[in-house]
Design a protein around this motif. Structure first.
Motif, PDB file in Angstrom:
ATOM      1  N   SER A  85       0.824  -1.210   0.000  1.00 60.59           N
ATOM      2  CA  SER A  85       0.000   0.000   0.000  1.00 60.59           C
ATOM      3  C   SER A  85       0.864   1.269   0.000  1.00 60.59           C
ATOM      4  O   SER A  85       0.336   2.379   0.040  1.00 60.59           O
ATOM      5  CB  SER A  85      -0.947   0.004   1.208  1.00 60.59           C
ATOM      6  N   GLY A  86       2.182   1.086  -0.008  1.00 64.06           N
ATOM      7  CA  GLY A  86       3.091   2.223  -0.074  1.00 64.06           C
ATOM      8  C   GLY A  86       3.215   2.983   1.237  1.00 64.06           C
ATOM      9  O   GLY A  86       3.525   4.175   1.233  1.00 64.06           O
ATOM     10  N   ARG A  87       2.950   2.307   2.343  1.00 59.25           N
ATOM     11  CA  ARG A  87       3.017   2.960   3.647  1.00 59.25           C
ATOM     12  C   ARG A  87       3.944   2.192   4.578  1.00 59.25           C
ATOM     13  O   ARG A  87       4.224   1.025   4.362  1.00 59.25           O
ATOM     14  CB  ARG A  87       1.624   3.037   4.271  1.00 59.25           C
ATOM     15  N   SER A  88       4.367   2.878   5.614  1.00 55.84           N
ATOM     16  CA  SER A  88       5.144   2.203   6.645  1.00 55.84           C
ATOM     17  C   SER A  88       4.212   1.280   7.409  1.00 55.84           C
ATOM     18  O   SER A  88       2.985   1.418   7.356  1.00 55.84           O
ATOM     19  CB  SER A  88       5.745   3.232   7.610  1.00 55.84           C
ATOM     20  N   LEU A  89       4.796   0.365   8.161  1.00 55.57           N
ATOM     21  CA  LEU A  89       3.990  -0.535   8.978  1.00 55.57           C
ATOM     22  C   LEU A  89       3.175   0.263   9.989  1.00 55.57           C
ATOM     23  O   LEU A  89       1.988   0.000  10.203  1.00 55.57           O
ATOM     24  CB  LEU A  89       4.888  -1.559   9.687  1.00 55.57           C
ATOM     25  N   GLN A  90       3.795   1.273  10.590  1.00 57.27           N
ATOM     26  CA  GLN A  90       3.086   2.095  11.573  1.00 57.27           C
ATOM     27  C   GLN A  90       1.907   2.814  10.931  1.00 57.27           C
ATOM     28  O   GLN A  90       0.800   2.824  11.481  1.00 57.27           O
ATOM     29  CB  GLN A  90       4.036   3.114  12.199  1.00 57.27           C
ATOM     30  N   ALA A  91       2.097   3.425   9.765  1.00 54.09           N
ATOM     31  CA  ALA A  91       1.015   4.141   9.085  1.00 54.09           C
ATOM     32  C   ALA A  91      -0.103   3.171   8.679  1.00 54.09           C
ATOM     33  O   ALA A  91      -1.291   3.494   8.806  1.00 54.09           O
ATOM     34  CB  ALA A  91       1.550   4.880   7.868  1.00 54.09           C
TER      35      ALA A  91
ATOM     36  N   LEU B 120      -0.873   0.245  10.114  1.00 57.92           N
ATOM     37  CA  LEU B 120      -1.590  -0.217  11.300  1.00 57.92           C
ATOM     38  C   LEU B 120      -2.440   0.895  11.906  1.00 57.92           C
ATOM     39  O   LEU B 120      -3.558   0.641  12.378  1.00 57.92           O
ATOM     40  CB  LEU B 120      -0.618  -0.773  12.333  1.00 57.92           C
ATOM     41  N   LEU B 121      -1.952   2.138  11.888  1.00 56.68           N
ATOM     42  CA  LEU B 121      -2.739   3.253  12.402  1.00 56.68           C
ATOM     43  C   LEU B 121      -4.013   3.417  11.584  1.00 56.68           C
ATOM     44  O   LEU B 121      -5.100   3.608  12.135  1.00 56.68           O
ATOM     45  CB  LEU B 121      -1.919   4.544  12.395  1.00 56.68           C
ATOM     46  N   ASP B 122      -3.908   3.305  10.260  1.00 60.11           N
ATOM     47  CA  ASP B 122      -5.085   3.388   9.404  1.00 60.11           C
ATOM     48  C   ASP B 122      -6.053   2.243   9.693  1.00 60.11           C
ATOM     49  O   ASP B 122      -7.268   2.447   9.791  1.00 60.11           O
ATOM     50  CB  ASP B 122      -4.673   3.371   7.927  1.00 60.11           C
ATOM     51  N   LEU B 123      -5.526   1.047   9.872  1.00 62.99           N
ATOM     52  CA  LEU B 123      -6.348  -0.126  10.158  1.00 62.99           C
ATOM     53  C   LEU B 123      -7.113   0.044  11.475  1.00 62.99           C
ATOM     54  O   LEU B 123      -8.329  -0.188  11.539  1.00 62.99           O
ATOM     55  CB  LEU B 123      -5.437  -1.361  10.221  1.00 62.99           C
ATOM     56  N   VAL B 124      -6.416   0.490  12.501  1.00 67.03           N
ATOM     57  CA  VAL B 124      -7.042   0.679  13.813  1.00 67.03           C
ATOM     58  C   VAL B 124      -8.050   1.821  13.766  1.00 67.03           C
ATOM     59  O   VAL B 124      -9.142   1.731  14.340  1.00 67.03           O
ATOM     60  CB  VAL B 124      -5.950   0.937  14.884  1.00 67.03           C
ATOM     61  N   THR B 125      -7.729   2.894  13.072  1.00 62.83           N
ATOM     62  CA  THR B 125      -8.634   4.043  12.966  1.00 62.83           C
ATOM     63  C   THR B 125      -9.918   3.663  12.243  1.00 62.83           C
ATOM     64  O   THR B 125     -11.020   4.013  12.686  1.00 62.83           O
ATOM     65  CB  THR B 125      -7.933   5.205  12.233  1.00 62.83           C
ATOM     66  N   ARG B 126      -9.796   2.934  11.128  1.00 66.55           N
ATOM     67  CA  ARG B 126     -10.999   2.496  10.401  1.00 66.55           C
ATOM     68  C   ARG B 126     -11.863   1.586  11.261  1.00 66.55           C
ATOM     69  O   ARG B 126     -13.092   1.712  11.273  1.00 66.55           O
ATOM     70  CB  ARG B 126     -10.616   1.784   9.104  1.00 66.55           C
ATOM     71  N   ASP B 127     -11.231   0.696  12.010  1.00 66.97           N
ATOM     72  CA  ASP B 127     -11.993  -0.199  12.871  1.00 66.97           C
ATOM     73  C   ASP B 127     -12.709   0.576  13.972  1.00 66.97           C
ATOM     74  O   ASP B 127     -13.859   0.292  14.287  1.00 66.97           O
ATOM     75  CB  ASP B 127     -11.084  -1.270  13.476  1.00 66.97           C
TER      76      ASP B 127
END
Length: 76
Positions: free
Chosen positions: A24-30, A32-39
């Motif tokens: 997805s062209g992102r760091s692991l932190q970015a 995971l932050l997106d994943l947690v935020t969407r959830d």
């Protein structure tokens, strides 16, 4: 902002997440932050059901519906 630590992540899970982040062209932190935020923004099923019950209440009875169908058939 608060930091979150997740312990005991299996190696295979971490590897899969790293691949998805890279794809997805992102760091692991970015990623995971997106994943947690969407959830966190996704409403609970129970909340969605309660909203559906509130917003879809109708005073139309089954008899009213059947009468309207019969009336429509008679007009043909």
């Amino acid at each position: 902002m608060t930091a979150i630590t997740i312990r005991d992540v299996p190696d295979g899970t971490l590897d899969a997440l790293k691949v998805k982040a890279a794809q997805s062209g992102r760091s692991l932190q970015a990623y995971l932050l997106d994943l947690v935020t969407r959830d966190a923004r996704t409403p609970l099923l129970s909340d969605m059901m309660a909203r559906l019950d509130r917003e879809t209440h109708s005073d139309v009875s089954t008899g009213d519906i059947l009468a309207a169908i019969d009336e429509g058939r008679e007009r043909r």
